[in-house]
Design a protein around this motif. Structure first.
Motif, PDB file in Angstrom:
ATOM      1  N   VAL A 132      38.819  47.281 -92.458  1.00 43.32           N
ATOM      2  CA  VAL A 132      38.112  47.829 -90.496  1.00 43.32           C
ATOM      3  C   VAL A 132      37.100  47.659 -91.034  1.00 43.32           C
ATOM      4  O   VAL A 132      36.216  48.834 -92.004  1.00 43.32           O
ATOM      5  CB  VAL A 132      38.849  49.124 -90.653  1.00 43.32           C
ATOM      6  CG1 VAL A 132      38.197  48.911 -88.691  1.00 43.32           C
ATOM      7  CG2 VAL A 132      40.274  48.548 -90.142  1.00 43.32           C
ATOM      8  N   ASP A 166      31.873  46.515 -89.515  1.00 41.28           N
ATOM      9  CA  ASP A 166      31.790  45.801 -88.110  1.00 41.28           C
ATOM     10  C   ASP A 166      31.425  44.069 -88.402  1.00 41.28           C
ATOM     11  O   ASP A 166      31.128  44.442 -89.964  1.00 41.28           O
ATOM     12  CB  ASP A 166      30.468  46.724 -87.644  1.00 41.28           C
ATOM     13  CG  ASP A 166      30.184  47.231 -88.757  1.00 41.28           C
ATOM     14  OD1 ASP A 166      30.146  47.897 -89.363  1.00 41.28           O
ATOM     15  OD2 ASP A 166      28.470  46.997 -88.214  1.00 41.28           O
ATOM     16  N   PHE A 175      37.777  43.129 -80.796  1.00 37.69           N
ATOM     17  CA  PHE A 175      38.616  43.106 -82.824  1.00 37.69           C
ATOM     18  C   PHE A 175      38.521  41.661 -82.625  1.00 37.69           C
ATOM     19  O   PHE A 175      39.234  40.834 -82.107  1.00 37.69           O
ATOM     20  CB  PHE A 175      39.761  44.208 -81.781  1.00 37.69           C
ATOM     21  CG  PHE A 175      39.600  45.221 -81.612  1.00 37.69           C
ATOM     22  CD1 PHE A 175      38.353  46.331 -82.296  1.00 37.69           C
ATOM     23  CD2 PHE A 175      39.876  45.712 -80.429  1.00 37.69           C
ATOM     24  CE1 PHE A 175      38.383  47.673 -81.460  1.00 37.69           C
ATOM     25  CE2 PHE A 175      40.068  46.437 -79.844  1.00 37.69           C
ATOM     26  CZ  PHE A 175      39.661  47.756 -80.475  1.00 37.69           C
ATOM     27  N   CYS A 176      38.878  41.445 -83.992  1.00 38.82           N
ATOM     28  CA  CYS A 176      38.601  40.019 -84.965  1.00 38.82           C
ATOM     29  C   CYS A 176      39.990  40.329 -86.040  1.00 38.82           C
ATOM     30  O   CYS A 176      38.945  40.704 -86.885  1.00 38.82           O
ATOM     31  CB  CYS A 176      37.661  39.357 -84.552  1.00 38.82           C
ATOM     32  SG  CYS A 176      38.098  37.805 -85.230  1.00 38.82           S
ATOM     33  N   VAL A 218      43.830  40.985 -79.104  1.00 38.08           N
ATOM     34  CA  VAL A 218      43.537  40.812 -80.660  1.00 38.08           C
ATOM     35  C   VAL A 218      42.330  39.363 -80.418  1.00 38.08           C
ATOM     36  O   VAL A 218      42.573  38.277 -80.196  1.00 38.08           O
ATOM     37  CB  VAL A 218      43.461  40.529 -82.260  1.00 38.08           C
ATOM     38  CG1 VAL A 218      43.296  42.171 -81.315  1.00 38.08           C
ATOM     39  CG2 VAL A 218      44.536  40.166 -82.003  1.00 38.08           C
ATOM     40  N   ILE A 242      39.162  43.008 -90.613  1.00 40.25           N
ATOM     41  CA  ILE A 242      39.246  43.182 -89.136  1.00 40.25           C
ATOM     42  C   ILE A 242      38.673  43.664 -88.825  1.00 40.25           C
ATOM     43  O   ILE A 242      37.672  44.552 -89.719  1.00 40.25           O
ATOM     44  CB  ILE A 242      40.689  44.531 -88.729  1.00 40.25           C
ATOM     45  CG1 ILE A 242      42.449  43.315 -89.251  1.00 40.25           C
ATOM     46  CG2 ILE A 242      40.784  44.666 -87.107  1.00 40.25           C
ATOM     47  CD1 ILE A 242      42.932  45.059 -88.984  1.00 40.25           C
ATOM     48  N   LEU A 246      35.093  44.878 -85.856  1.00 40.44           N
ATOM     49  CA  LEU A 246      35.109  45.356 -84.428  1.00 40.44           C
ATOM     50  C   LEU A 246      33.954  45.072 -83.928  1.00 40.44           C
ATOM     51  O   LEU A 246      33.030  45.029 -85.432  1.00 40.44           O
ATOM     52  CB  LEU A 246      34.815  47.176 -84.884  1.00 40.44           C
ATOM     53  CG  LEU A 246      36.689  47.705 -84.548  1.00 40.44           C
ATOM     54  CD1 LEU A 246      37.229  46.885 -85.793  1.00 40.44           C
ATOM     55  CD2 LEU A 246      36.180  49.044 -84.793  1.00 40.44           C
ATOM     56  N   THR A 306      30.995  46.885 -83.433  1.00 40.91           N
ATOM     57  CA  THR A 306      30.668  48.134 -83.029  1.00 40.91           C
ATOM     58  C   THR A 306      29.256  48.653 -82.407  1.00 40.91           C
ATOM     59  O   THR A 306      28.532  49.327 -81.888  1.00 40.91           O
ATOM     60  CB  THR A 306      30.529  49.709 -84.192  1.00 40.91           C
ATOM     61  OG1 THR A 306      29.899  48.047 -85.366  1.00 40.91           O
ATOM     62  CG2 THR A 306      31.619  48.878 -85.030  1.00 40.91           C
ATOM     63  N   CYS A 321      39.607  52.724 -80.297  1.00 39.84           N
ATOM     64  CA  CYS A 321      39.687  52.891 -81.893  1.00 39.84           C
ATOM     65  C   CYS A 321      40.792  53.116 -82.614  1.00 39.84           C
ATOM     66  O   CYS A 321      41.075  53.061 -83.078  1.00 39.84           O
ATOM     67  CB  CYS A 321      38.300  53.012 -82.200  1.00 39.84           C
ATOM     68  SG  CYS A 321      36.812  51.423 -81.802  1.00 39.84           S
ATOM     69  N   LEU A 349      43.799  51.908 -82.037  1.00 46.04           N
ATOM     70  CA  LEU A 349      44.107  50.624 -82.381  1.00 46.04           C
ATOM     71  C   LEU A 349      44.727  50.706 -83.771  1.00 46.04           C
ATOM     72  O   LEU A 349      45.919  49.820 -84.085  1.00 46.04           O
ATOM     73  CB  LEU A 349      42.606  49.420 -82.415  1.00 46.04           C
ATOM     74  CG  LEU A 349      42.368  48.802 -83.793  1.00 46.04           C
ATOM     75  CD1 LEU A 349      43.416  47.464 -83.066  1.00 46.04           C
ATOM     76  CD2 LEU A 349      41.145  48.237 -84.282  1.00 46.04           C
ATOM     77  N   ASN A 402      34.241  52.677 -86.827  1.00 47.50           N
ATOM     78  CA  ASN A 402      35.597  52.146 -88.156  1.00 47.50           C
ATOM     79  C   ASN A 402      36.849  53.170 -88.248  1.00 47.50           C
ATOM     80  O   ASN A 402      37.475  52.927 -89.189  1.00 47.50           O
ATOM     81  CB  ASN A 402      34.399  51.033 -89.218  1.00 47.50           C
ATOM     82  CG  ASN A 402      33.539  50.241 -88.698  1.00 47.50           C
ATOM     83  OD1 ASN A 402      34.902  49.457 -87.632  1.00 47.50           O
ATOM     84  ND2 ASN A 402      32.145  49.890 -89.046  1.00 47.50           N
ATOM     85  N   VAL A 437      38.899  53.933 -86.484  1.00 50.71           N
ATOM     86  CA  VAL A 437      40.575  53.395 -86.297  1.00 50.71           C
ATOM     87  C   VAL A 437      41.358  53.759 -87.738  1.00 50.71           C
ATOM     88  O   VAL A 437      42.264  53.815 -87.512  1.00 50.71           O
ATOM     89  CB  VAL A 437      39.977  51.726 -86.612  1.00 50.71           C
ATOM     90  CG1 VAL A 437      41.255  50.714 -87.440  1.00 50.71           C
ATOM     91  CG2 VAL A 437      39.236  51.328 -85.907  1.00 50.71           C
TER      92      VAL A 437
END
Length: 331
Positions: free
Chosen positions: A96, A98, A112-113, A167, A207, A209, A211, A223, A226, A293, A296
């Protein structure tokens, strides 16, 4: 059933891989930063920040002796996390982190991706002004290609959708995109490959984020939620595998804010959503936004206990700029 056996979190600042004698130079370059968020929550340039800070206190934090001491602390903590990662014998690592307009750009930047391609490109590090013309410690100079777990990644995407997380998803890295990662994964993930995976490369699921960039930064509560949804998605994977989850980034920067960091760490250790929601939103922006992050991962590992391996406030200028390095495990 997949078993989430380990959580890790680490700062990923380039200062971690810069020799102590290079820290003052990084502090000099902070003078050109126009949007520094002070410990008072006020955003200003370097000179205004300097006028508001406790100069006598910070002067004791920016000696060469302090730089060397804290550099050694950082390296010890990185080695500790690297060993934990190696010893866990993971089959998959969920990462996780950014993206700072390295892969995800303003043409499409989801909150989120999840990446679910077959591999990722990890761009090699080149010497430049930000590193004083020297390569960062422990970083490869050539591009690498690292394996991911596409089928597990797809499963996570599907399960997050079932949990009502809409997502974004990506199945390949586009070399034509103009981001700073040269068509590769961002530095939050590159740090993990270069500094923490010292043995065999573990298949990953990155993943990303958002941020950093308004207006669609996820809230601390979102977060945390998630993270809980990720734990459920991992537990529902039918294969009998060992899974880890890792947060890359933070803690406070580009101004060191020890009070903010301790509040965030205390909330995570106490498994208190209320304490995390109470974090001052005006402060968790810019570099400090990467605390998201960690939140999460804290949400994903509520069945485990968090240990703060070390907290190292790495000041580098008279105005209190720098990066507070944090290192933690959940076991």
């Amino acid at each position: 059933m997949a078993d989430l056996v380990l959580g890790l979190a680490s700062s990923h600042s380039p200062q971690l891989s810069t020799p102590a004698e290079g820290w003052a130079g990084r502090g000099e370059r902070d003078k050109g930063h126009l949007e520094l968020i002070g410990t008072d929550g006020i955003t200003s340039n370097f000179e205004d920040l300097l006028a508001r800070c406790d100069a006598s206190r910070i002067a004791k934090e920016i000696t060469q002796e302090k730089f060397e001491q804290r550099h050694q602390q950082n390296q010890k903590a990185i080695s500790h996390l690297s060993k934990k990662l190696h010893d866990a014998k993971l089959d998959v690592l969920v990462m996780v982190g950014d993206d700072q307009q390295e892969y995800l750009l303003d043409d499409n930047m989801p909150a989120f991706c999840v990446y679910w391609g077959d591999q990722v490109k990890v761009a090699g590090h080149e010497a430049g002004p930000s590193t004083g013309g020297q390569h960062l410690i422990g970083y490869h100079t050539e591009d690498q290609y690292a394996p991911t777990d596409s089928s597990f990644g797809r499963h996570i995407i599907e399960q997050l959708m079932e949990s009502e997380f809409d997502v974004g998803r990506s199945s390949h890295l586009d070399p034509r995109k103009g981001g700073r990662a040269k068509g590769g994964i961002g530095h939050a993930f590159g740090y993990v490959y270069n500094r923490l995976m010292t043995g065999d490369t573990i298949p990953t699921i990155p993943i990303m984020l958002n941020t950093y960039y308004p207006p669609n930064q996820p809230t601390p509560k979102r977060c945390h939620n998630l993270g809980q949804a990720l734990q459920e998605a991992i537990a529902s994977w039918p294969k009998d595998i060992r899974v880890g989850i890792l947060a890359s980034g933070g803690l406070s920067h580009f101004v060191v804010d020890e009070e903010l960091d301790q509040a965030a760490l205390a909330g995570m250790q106490a498994k208190s959503v209320e304490q995390l929601i109470a974090l001052p939103r005006e402060k968790i922006n810019s570099g400090s936004s990467e605390i998201r992050n960690w939140i999460v991962v804290a949400g994903a590992t509520e069945q485990l206990d968090m240990t703060v391996v070390d907290y190292v406030p790495c000041y580098r200028s008279p105005a209190g700029t720098g990066c507070a390095m944090g290192f933690a495990t959940w076991e």
